[in-house]
Design an enzyme around this catalytic site. Structure first.
Site, mmCIF file in Angstrom:
data_model
loop_
_atom_site.group_PDB
_atom_site.id
_atom_site.type_symbol
_atom_site.label_atom_id
_atom_site.label_comp_id
_atom_site.label_asym_id
_atom_site.label_seq_id
_atom_site.Cartn_x
_atom_site.Cartn_y
_atom_site.Cartn_z
ATOM 1 N N ASP B 106 0.798 -1.231 0.000
ATOM 2 C CA ASP B 106 0.000 0.000 0.000
ATOM 3 C C ASP B 106 0.828 1.278 0.000
ATOM 4 O O ASP B 106 1.948 1.326 0.480
ATOM 5 C CB ASP B 106 -0.956 0.017 1.199
ATOM 6 C CG ASP B 106 -0.257 -0.255 2.528
ATOM 7 O OD1 ASP B 106 0.707 -1.057 2.555
ATOM 8 O OD2 ASP B 106 -0.659 0.337 3.539
ATOM 9 N N GLU B 173 -0.392 -2.251 5.068
ATOM 10 C CA GLU B 173 0.552 -2.236 6.190
ATOM 11 C C GLU B 173 0.424 -0.947 6.985
ATOM 12 O O GLU B 173 0.597 -0.935 8.201
ATOM 13 C CB GLU B 173 1.995 -2.401 5.674
ATOM 14 C CG GLU B 173 3.040 -2.547 6.784
ATOM 15 C CD GLU B 173 3.492 -1.215 7.377
ATOM 16 O OE1 GLU B 173 3.756 -1.166 8.594
ATOM 17 O OE2 GLU B 173 3.564 -0.217 6.632
ATOM 18 N N GLU B 174 0.107 0.150 6.272
ATOM 19 C CA GLU B 174 0.050 1.460 6.937
ATOM 20 C C GLU B 174 -1.187 1.607 7.811
ATOM 21 O O GLU B 174 -1.422 2.678 8.345
ATOM 22 C CB GLU B 174 0.054 2.580 5.883
ATOM 23 C CG GLU B 174 1.266 2.599 4.972
ATOM 24 C CD GLU B 174 2.542 3.077 5.666
ATOM 25 O OE1 GLU B 174 2.475 3.405 6.861
ATOM 26 O OE2 GLU B 174 3.582 3.090 5.005
#
Lengths: 430, 430
Positions: B106, B173-174
């Protein structure tokens, strides 16, 4: 406290005959009822400061219909107006004299809570509301003016032609303030004394609050931006945390009144806004605070500003931050003059009863730009109780507030009594 | 530090021949150049977490063209995918074995600072940007996969048919995090070891940072609303000043790490957002704060949460206020396993030189949901230096950041070396 006598032929007292005459002039004549109607129209058409166009036109219409010539009305300071009502009696040897009576005109940027079903004269202007009773202040002053202007009652003929009752129709009391530009325009030229009142939502109708000297606060605004250096929330060691510093500063500012101002002096510092950051994990580069500052004494204000600068800049420096600070002095304190306060108190005691007049709750630290008129000329700003007839008081600036129409005849009578006293016309109400 | 030997036939070391072979496989073959092209495509098409549709399709296209059959690709957890590359050699008696290699997918909700003139592959998606290098992580993993999948180099035939290289293509992931739902879906079933890396923007290309045990922080979010009672700024005595209380609480929260956490333990509490009020003169009814909390140890986290509750609620009570407090534990700490860390360190020293590998700057308190993979299976998460070849480092999450393509061949070689080591295939690179 008993009403006081004076050395001017009872000018500062009202006899039972005077009070009966005032009742006839204000209420019996139908003027008070007309003023209540006017109040409801004004309530339904509130306008923000310096945008009181419908309001001003309505007042001009009422005054013009009552006989005020166009040349007696002076536009100034955007939507402010001065209206001079001169006597029609023979000129007096000791003239000219002039008493100024002031009303404010503006509403507030608030949505009225009441529905049109609950309040038939509810605001028809979205997001604007007469939540401070200026509609009632206008109606009260218009009631006094209509009595004066009604030639059938003979009042105006008792006023010498070189005596003037000056109506100060002042815009934008709620900010940015119409009083100062009116004074700068010259509205106080020739004025001997100036009076005005504000409704007092927590006192019953028929009470008066008035005090000599400082009666409402000097207000200042503070803007402060604390500059740190932003960074990731997990790395505070690599940042200068503006929020941390701002919180130390807020704490320091709130210590000034208790630690630096003498217990017998009056001051308030309130930080009312603090804003910084958006994310959970990003230390923002700066933090903004806004505060209001109140005092009653220029020396106290000087102390406050000195201490605020010391607290802000030294605290910022202590953490490696930097601050930009601005303190804007706004309306000065409303400081009532001794003699005029005594006149108001004495007339209030005559009209409402000795026990109905007090200085309870005064001085207060709310602000009023009536202060500029009092800086220019002697005068007095007083309060008239206007709690709801039923139910708990609703404070000004609350969206459920409404002016109590019961104030109107009392205020109109007070204005007429003040005209008699200020113009030194003992027989005005005979 | 010298590279270590191991008892598994030199699996954890690379000879000069191995390194030459890796150079040929990754660079000489043209794979690295192709991966750089892919990186630029991905950089130009960044997508937010769980919306990596173009990204996922592109990776599938690359893998499919290289020979991965559709049934080897499993969609899961919204936009996450698992791709299994199995060996084509004879099945091994000690199988099955499986090594998982992970990339995140992402981008971030940021507008890229560079213009299209400055950066030809600048983001073409308004307000979205690969500012954390996930584009480079993908390209690096694809480079290793393309080497494996290229039947002409004979690598895959050296992998037993019951051995698997599993690519974890992890979304979001963020935040909110794709790793946990992937693990819950079963992506770690059959996996023996798991590896992944992140670029390290402040270290030169050709360096590695890795540490055993806690390497990245456990992150939690704090939301707190302090309820006072609002009022006019000039009347603080009649209000409960939520801003005043909030500032005391912020100060208290920022004291916890220095006063309650032992000096040898690691923790951070940062209040990153504070909001209350709008006007200069209205004390607001409440004040909101947000904070990030980091730790490396559940016992330290327990202490932090206990102290935070004590500080918030007791401080509020001390001023007659009330607080609502929520602490949300998010990604756990990334804790590297001892043996797998030793493998990474040893291979890094072989590949990059003994002096190029350090634990400088670790553990760090940034967060990573790779932690969930490491909670499920042994593994190691390491860092590869990627400072700009010219100029000062630009940190991740900065709008001027760009992944350094020089990392790609190094990362691909590390992945191939890790496949050899983890699958116990000493002759893979012969």
């Amino acid at each position: 406290m008993a009403s006081t006598t004076d050395a001017t032929g009872g000018l500062f007292e009202l006899s039972e005959d005077h009070k009966a005459r005032l009742e006839e002039l204000v209420v019996g004549s139908g003027v008070a009822a007309k003023a209540v109607e006017l109040r409801h129209f004004l309530h339904a058409h509130p306008e923000l400061g310096f945008a009181e166009h419908v309001t001003g036109a309505k007042l001009v219409e009422v005054l013009t219909e009552a006989g005020v010539p166009a040349e007696a009305i002076t536009d100034m300071a955007q939507t402010c107006k001065v209206v001079d009502i001169v006597g029609t009696g023979p000129a007096a040897a000791d003239g000219p004299r002039c008493v100024a009576l002031r009303t404010d005109l503006d509403g507030l940027p608030m949505e009225e809570a009441a529905s049109a079903e609950e309040l038939p004269y509810r605001s028809t202007h979205d997001g604007v509301m007469h939540a401070c009773g200026h509609d009632g202040h206008m109606a009260s002053l218009m009631a006094a003016a209509l009595v004066l202007l009604d030639e059938s009652n003979g009042l105006r003929a008792r006023i010498p032609s070189n005596y003037t009752v000056r109506l100060l129709l002042q815009a934008a009391e709620e900010r940015p303030g119409g009083a100062l530009p009116m004074v700068e325009f010259g509205c106080m030229e020739g004025v001997d004394e100036v009076y005005g009142f504000h409704n007092w939502p927590s006192g019953p109708v028929g009470t008066m609050q008035v005090i000599e000297g400082p009666t409402m606060g000097h207000v200042s605004e503070l803007d402060c931006r604390i500059f740190g250096s932003g960074g990731h929330g997990s790395q505070p060691h690599a940042a200068v945390d503006a929020i941390h510093v701002a919180c130390k500063i807020v704490d320091g500012l709130h210590s000034i009144v208790s630690r630096n101002v003498k217990y017998s002096d009056t001051a308030v510092i309130s930080v009312c806004s603090i804003h910084a950051g958006t994310a959970y994990n990003v230390l923002p580069p700066h933090c903004d605070i806004k505060a209001t500052i109140r005092d009653l004494d220029p020396e106290v204000f000087a102390l406050l500003t000195k201490r605020i600068h010391e607290v802000v800049h030294n605290t910022a420096a202590a953490y490696g931050a930097r601050a930009e600070l601005e303190i804007r002095s706004l309306y000065p304190a409303v400081v009532n003059h001794a003699e005029q306060t005594q006149i108001v108190r004495s007339l209030g005691q005559s009209l409402l009863g000795a026990d109905a007049v007090s200085s309870d709750g005064l001085p207060m630290l709310a602000a009023e730009d009536f202060s500029y008129f009092l800086e220019a000329r002697p005068g007095c700003f007083f309060f008239l109780g206007g709690a709801p007839d039923n139910g708990d008081p609703v404070m000004c600036h609350n969206d459920g507030y409404d002016f109590n129409d019961g104030i109107i005849p009392i205020a109109a009578k007070m204005y007429l009594a003040l005209i008699r006293a200020s113009l030194r016309l003992p027989s005005l109400l005979d």
